[in-house]
Scaffold this active site. Structure first.
Site, PDB file in Angstrom:
ATOM      1  N   LYS A  57      23.522   7.033  14.419  1.00 32.16           N
ATOM      2  CA  LYS A  57      22.766   7.842  15.336  1.00 32.16           C
ATOM      3  C   LYS A  57      23.075   9.308  14.642  1.00 32.16           C
ATOM      4  O   LYS A  57      22.482  10.269  14.395  1.00 32.16           O
ATOM      5  CB  LYS A  57      23.248   7.838  16.877  1.00 32.16           C
ATOM      6  N   GLN A 101      27.664   5.715  24.601  1.00 28.23           N
ATOM      7  CA  GLN A 101      27.444   4.609  24.084  1.00 28.23           C
ATOM      8  C   GLN A 101      27.551   3.361  24.911  1.00 28.23           C
ATOM      9  O   GLN A 101      28.783   3.259  25.284  1.00 28.23           O
ATOM     10  CB  GLN A 101      28.190   4.336  22.493  1.00 28.23           C
ATOM     11  N   ASP A 124      19.270   9.614  26.810  1.00 33.32           N
ATOM     12  CA  ASP A 124      19.045   8.162  26.920  1.00 33.32           C
ATOM     13  C   ASP A 124      18.059   7.919  27.985  1.00 33.32           C
ATOM     14  O   ASP A 124      17.676   6.723  28.228  1.00 33.32           O
ATOM     15  CB  ASP A 124      20.463   7.607  27.122  1.00 33.32           C
TER      16      ASP A 124
END
Ligand code: NDP
Length: 287
Positions: A57, A101, A124
């Site tokens: 990422k 994460q 997200d």
């Protein structure tokens, strides 16, 4: 016996095209005197898979001309420690997107963390404000994998309006949000799960079939209607090999389009994260 020339989606190349578009957009912002958008990633513990995802990422954001920062906490960090890190990033005006994460250690409740992220930086798309905006079909930051799926369908000219879409899986991160995105595009959507009866029969009715369960090669030839577009989200590792929910070889010649387990939806997910970060930046800065 039907034999269709199945398109096996090259998600890597598609993702690359979109990342080039994002890089051009970021370059335009910087040329206009603005700073580059910045993504913050938070890693708790030392899970090698998570560390590798985060590296990917950060690398992708760097290639798109964006900034990124990483906050790493030890595996024994408490929920309060993670919340404190999130709050610090929320308050930092130089940070546009925050990604924590997953999976998190058992001591940390992922729902509490999702709730703590400023919805305006929730790239997200897991904060209830953003999932609520998605449900209401209003602009917001939506979950990345579902957006990547829609992008694949759109860029391959798959028609959704009035079509039967079947989604297998009902998680908050894939199944539910992709079902809503398909519904907002006027598909007739059925959501299946582990208690669905005659799953194969339901899947066989789909013009667009999305499999997001993590059950290796569950979707075989007799689950797919000839000409259907099949999106494979699932990821399993069998004998060291990456395997999807769909038996790719079995559905080739039946589906009109299928995404492979490697180089399919995965690269699109990271790409949508970049897009969300730019969108969050633009919305916060009003540019
Ligand atoms: P979850 O484990 O949260 O959800 C799995 C869903 O599949 C649940 O709704 C479950 O039903 C359903 N399910 C499980 N077994 C069956 C079965 N035998 N028949 C029908 N339904 C079943 O997973 P996620 O949604 O987070 O992820 C799904 C898969 O996608 C995983 O393999 C994950 O690794 C992968 N993934 C890939 C991404 C990518 O970028 N390529 C991104 C995100 C996820 P129930 O609700 O009844 O338990």
């Amino acid at each position: 016996m039907t034999c269709i020339d199945t398109v096996v989606v090259d998600g890597k190349s598609l993702a690359q095209d979109i990342r080039s578009e994002i890089a051009a957009e970021v370059a335009g912002l910087v040329a206009g005197g603005h700073r580059a958008p910045c993504l913050a990633v938070v890693l708790v513990g030392d899970d090698p898979a998570s560390a590798s995802y985060i590296k990917g990422k950060r690398r992708a954001s760097g290639r798109a001309g964006m900034e990124s920062v990483e906050r790493t906490l030890p595996g024994n960090a408490s929920q309060a420690d993670v919340l404190a890190t999130v709050r610090e990033l929320n308050e930092d005006d130089a940070i546009d997107g925050i990604l924590v994460q997953l999976p998190l250690p058992d001591a940390v409740d992922p729902n509490a963390i999702a709730l703590a992220i400023d919805p305006a930086k929730d790239v997200d798309g897991l904060h209830p404000v953003n999932s609520g905006l998605l449900m209401a079909n209003r602009p917001g930051l939506y979950a990345c994998t579902p957006m990547g799926i829609l992008e694949v369908l759109d860029r391959h000219g798959v028609k959704l309006e009035g079509k039967r879409a079947v989604v297998v899986g009902r998680s908050a991160i894939v199944g539910k949000p992709v079902s809503l995105l398909l519904l907002h595009r006027n598909a007739t959507v059925t959501v299946c799960h582990s208690r669905t009866q005659d799953l194969a029969g339901v899947c066989r009715e789909a013009d667009v079939l999305v499999a997001a369960t993590g059950r290796a090669r569950m979707v075989g030839a007799d689950w797919v209607k000839p000409g259907a577009a099949v999106i494979d989200v699932g990821v399993s590792v069998i004998d060291g090999k990456l395997v999807g929910d769909v038996d790719l070889e079995a559905v080739e010649g039946i589906a009109s389009l299928v995404t492979p387990p490697r180089g399919g939806i995965g690269p699109m997910t990271i790409t949508m994260l970049l897009r969300n970060t730019v969108a969050a930046y633009r919305a916060r800065k009003g540019v």
